[in-house]
Design an enzyme around this catalytic site. Structure first.
Site: not given
Length: 685
Positions: A184, A468, A217, A358
Site C-alpha cells: 500500500s 488495488e 499477475g 428447501r
C-alpha cells in the site's frame, strides 16, 4: 393489584392468547400457501406483484448486449468453461485460452472499450468475471493495469508503439508495482531506475530482497512486458553532487523474448505458487539485475528526462507527481467495486433460490415450510438482497462518474471519483466477502459442495479486499478527504458533488435533535426518504465533527501520526458512514427516477429495508445522542423485521431480475427450476 393477579383464570387466558399468537409467527411466518397466514394482518396490508421483465429492464445497464454476446459465446464453447476441479497449471492455461478466444474469436476488444467507452469495459469485466473470476482478473491485469498504465501514464509515442499489441494480445504484460516489503505504501518502493547519460538508458535494479516485485499477475507464465514502478534516480544532480531521487515513475520493461519467450538478461522470475483463490492467474515475483531499457521507455506523461539528463515536469513537486500518477490508475478500483457487486448477485441468487426451494420443519401434522419462511433466514438474507440492489445503483453511478472524468478531466469530478472509488471498493468488497460466507451457511450442508460455488466464489473474491488498495488503507483515504473538505468549508472552498451535504451538516445536522421528531414512530415517517437520509448524514456529520476535535486535541501531545493512529477506528467508522450515506442517496435517486409505478413501489420497499436495517444496526449511536427515542428505536426494529417479511414475498422476482444466465449461476441448487434434479445428476444419479 391487576385483574390477572386477582383472577388466575383470566391471566391464564391472556397467556394462552399470547402463546397462540406467537405460534402463528413461529410456525408460519410468511408461507404463501398456508391458511394460517390469513390471520396475520401484515400479509393483507400490501400485495406487490413485481414484473421481473420491468425490474430487469430498469436494472439493466446500457451494455447488456455486449454481455449477452459474451455469455452466448462461452455457452457455445464448452471447451472454454471452467470445471469445478482443475489443477493450477491447467487453470492458468485455460484462462489464457479464454482471454485469447474472447478477443480473437468472439471479437470483444476490452482495451478499445477501456480507451473509448469505459462503461462498456466495466460491463465486459462483470460478464467475464461471471464466467470465471480468474479470467476477469487476468483480463484486468492485461488491459486495465498493464494497458492502462501505458495509455494513461505514457504519451503518444507509447500509444503508437504498444496499443495494437496490447489490444490483440501480441503483447501480454504485467503491472509491477507491489514489492515484498511494500504494498500500500507505494511512495516507499525501493526498486530503482537510474539514468545513464552515456548510453541514453535507464538501468532497472532490485537493490535488496525487500524490493523484489511480488504478486505480479501475468508474470509467472505469460507476460512479456512489465510496467515497472521504480524510483527515478538522476546521478550527480542532487545537492553536493549526489544523486537526485525524483520519486516514483513507471517504466516499460521487456521481461521475455517475443519470439522464444525466454527470460531476458538480468530478469529473474519465480512463481508465487498456489494461492487461496484465483489460481487461473499466474502471479510471479520479479528481480531485476542491471536491466537496461531505452530512455523512451519512461512513461513520461507527468515527468520526463531529456537526452542530456535534465528532468522536466508540469507538476512542481514529488508529491503532486505521485498523486497524479496514482490518480490515473483509479479505474482498477472502479472495476473491483463493480465486479464485486456482480459476485454478490451470484451468491445471493443461489441462496435465495435454494432457500425458497428447501423445505424443513413446519406446524404439527402439516407440510414442511420453505426455509425462507423462517424469520431468522429472512433476517439474514433480505437485508443482503436489499444491499445488493443498493450497491448496484451506487456502482453504476461510480462508473458513470468515472466515464465523465475520463471525458472532461474536470478537477471536481476527479476528486469525487478518487474518494468515491476508494470508499465503494473498500465497503462493497468487504460486505461481499462477509456475505458469501453467510450465504454458504444459509444453504446448510449443500452450500459446502464445491459444485454449488460458494467456496470458489469466496476464495476467488477474498483478495478483492486487498489488491488495488487494502480496504483499511482506502477507508483512511476517504476519512482524510472528508477532513480536508471539512476544513475547506470554513475557508470558503467549494465542495464536490458527493460531499455537498456537508454544507448543511454543521448547522442543521449538528443542532440538538428535535425531541418531538425523535419520538415519531409512524410507518410513513420511518419510510420517508428524507428521514432516512437525514439520519445517515446526521451520523456522518457528528462523527466528522468529533474526530476532527479529537485529532486536534491529540496532535498537541502525540504529533499528527500519533493522533491519527489514536483515532484510527473512529476514522474508519466515519468513512464507512459516509459511504453508506452516498449509497443510500443513489438508491433513493434510482427509486424516484424509475418510470414504472409498480417497479418503483418494489424498489421503494427494498430501499426502505436497506435504510432502516442500517439505522437499526447502529441504533446505539442514534440513542446516545437522543436522535432516536426508545419508542422510535423499537418501531424501527419492528418495521425492519416487517419489511424483511415483505421483501421475502418478492424475493424470487428480485433475484430473477438480475438476469443472470445459467452459465453464470452454474450451482445446481441455484437453478431457476429442477434444482434438485440437476444436483443429483451432477453426482451421477
Amino acid at each position: 393489584m391487576d385483574d390477572s393477579r386477582r383472577n388466575p383464570s383470566s391471566g391464564d387466558e391472556a397467556a394462552l392468547r399470547r402463546i397462540q399468537r406467537l405460534s402463528l409467527h413461529l410456525y408460519c411466518p410468511s408461507a404463501p400457501l398456508s391458511g394460517e397466514l390469513s390471520l396475520l394482518p401484515c400479509r393483507a396490508k400490501r400485495n406487490l406483484s413485481p414484473s421481473v421483465e420491468s425490474l430487469s429492464e430498469y436494472m439493466r445497464g446500457p451494455h447488456r448486449d455486449i454481455q449477452a454476446r459474451i455469455f452466448e459465446f462461452f455457452q457455445s464453447r464448452p471447451d472454454l468453461q471452467t470445471p469445478v476441479e482443475i489443477s493450477m497449471a491447467e487453470h492458468r492455461q485455460l484462462c489464457m485460452r479464454q482471454m485469447m478466444a474472447l478477443v480473437r474469436d468472439a471479437g470483444i476488444r476490452p482495451f478499445r472499450y477501456l480507451d473509448e467507452n469505459p462503461s462498456a469495459y466495466f460491463a465486459v469485466a462483470e460478464a467475464v468475471g461471471g464466467v470465471d473470476i480468474s479470467l476477469g482478473i487476468k483480463m484486468g491485469v492485461q488491459f486495465s493495469l498493464w494497458g492502462g498504465s501505458v495509455i494513461n501514464l505514457g504519451t503518444k509515442k507509447h500509444r503508437d508503439k504498444y496499443f495494437d499489441g496490447i489490444d490483440n494480445l501480441d503483447y501480454p504484460g504485467c503491472f509491477a508495482m507491489t514489492e515484498l516489503h511494500h504494498g500500500s505504501n507505494v511512495q516507499a518502493l525501493q526498486t530503482t531506475a537510474t539514468f545513464d547519460p552515456i548510453t541514453d538508458e535507464f538501468v532497472i535494479n532490485t537493490p535488496n530482497d525487500g524490493a523484489i516485485k511480488w504478486w505480479i499477475g501475468n508474470a509467472a507464465v505469460h507476460g512479456k512486458f512489465a510496467s515497472v514502478f521504480a524510483r527515478l534516480i538522476l546521478p550527480l544532480q542532487g545537492k553536493g553532487g549526489k544523486s537526485a531521487d525524483m520519486g516514483i515513475h513507471a517504466f516499460i520493461v521487456p521481461i521475455r523474448d517475443l519470439e522464444t519467450h525466454a527470460l531476458l538478461p538480468g530478469v529473474e522470475i519465480h512463481d508465487c505458487g498456489h494461492k487461496v483463490g484465483l489460481n487461473g492467474v499466474d502471479n510471479g515475483a520479479l528481480r531485476f539485475s542491471q536491466v537496461r531499457v531505452p530512455r523512451d521507455n519512461l512513461l513520461n506523461r507527468f515527468g520526463d528526462v531529456s537526452r542530456d539528463g535534465k528532468y522536466t515536469s508540469s507538476l512542481p513537486t514529488v508529491n503532486k507527481r505521485f498523486a497524479a500518477t496514482l490518480g490515473e490508475l483509479v479505474g482498477g478500483r472502479v472495476g473491483l467495486a463493480y465486479t464485486s457487486v456482480g459476485v454478490l448477485k451470484i451468491a445471493v441468487t443461489i441462496t435465495v433460490r435454494y432457500s425458497l426451494l428447501r423445505q424443513q420443519f413446519g406446524p404439527p401434522r402439516k407440510p414442511e415450510v420453505s426455509v425462507l419462511d423462517y424469520q431468522s433466514q429472512q433476517h439474514r438474507l433480505m437485508p443482503m438482497l436489499a444491499s445488493t440492489y443498493a450497491f448496484h445503483f451506487a456502482t453504476q453511478y461510480l462508473v458513470d462518474k468515472y466515464s465523465e472524468m475520463k471525458k472532461t478531466n474536470d478537477d471536481q469530478v476527479v476528486g469525487d471519483v478518487h474518494a468515491l472509488s476508494a470508499g465503494l471498493k473498500s465497503y462493497v468488497t468487504s460486505y461481499t466477502a462477509r456475505s458469501i460466507s453467510t450465504c454458504r451457511e444459509s444453504c446448510g450442508g449443500h452450500g459446502y459442495a464445491a459444485v454449488n460455488r460458494f467456496g470458489i466464489l469466496r476464495n476467488d473474491h477474498d483478495i478483492f479486499q486487498t489488491f488495488e488498495g487494502d480496504n483499511t488503507v482506502l477507508l483512511q483515504q476517504v476519512a482524510g478527504d472528508l477532513l480536508k473538505r471539512y476544513q475547506e468549508k470554513f475557508k470558503g472552498g467549494t465542495l464536490t458533488v458527493t460531499w455537498n451535504y456537508l454544507r448543511e451538516s454543521m448547522s442543521s445536522y449538528l443542532s440538538q435533535p428535535n425531541p418531538v421528531t425523535a419520538r415519531w414512530e409512524g410507518e410513513d415517517h420511518l419510510r420517508d426518504p428524507k428521514f432516512q437520509l437525514d439520519a445517515f448524514r446526521h451520523r456522518t456529520s457528528r462523527l466528522l465533527q468529533s474526530v476532527a476535535a479529537r485529532l486536534q486535541k491529540h496532535t498537541k501531545t502525540l504529533g499528527s501520526f500519533g493522533a491519527w493512529n489514536r483515532c484510527l477506528n473512529h476514522l474508519l467508522t466515519l468513512a464507512e458512514s459516509h459511504i453508506e450515506s452516498v449509497v443510500l442517496a443513489k438508491f433513493i435517486d434510482a427509486v424516484q427516477n424509475c418510470p414504472d409505478a409498480n417497479t418503483r413501489e418494489v424498489l421503494k420497499l427494498v430501499c426502505d429495508l436497506y435504510a432502516l436495517d442500517r439505522i437499526w444496526k447502529d441504533i446505539g449511536t442514534y440513542r446516545n445522542v437522543d436522535y432516536v427515542a426508545p419508542n422510535k428505536a423499537k418501531a424501527i426494529h419492528k418495521l425492519t423485521d416487517y419489511l424483511s417479511f415483505q421483501v421475502r414475498g418478492v424475493a424470487r422476482e428480485l433475484v430473477d431480475a438480475f438476469d443472470l444466465p445459467d452459465l453464470v449461476i452454474r450451482a445446481p441448487i441455484g437453478m431457476a427450476s429442477e434444482a434438485y434434479e440437476q444436483y443429483t445428476q451432477n453426482v451421477g444419479f
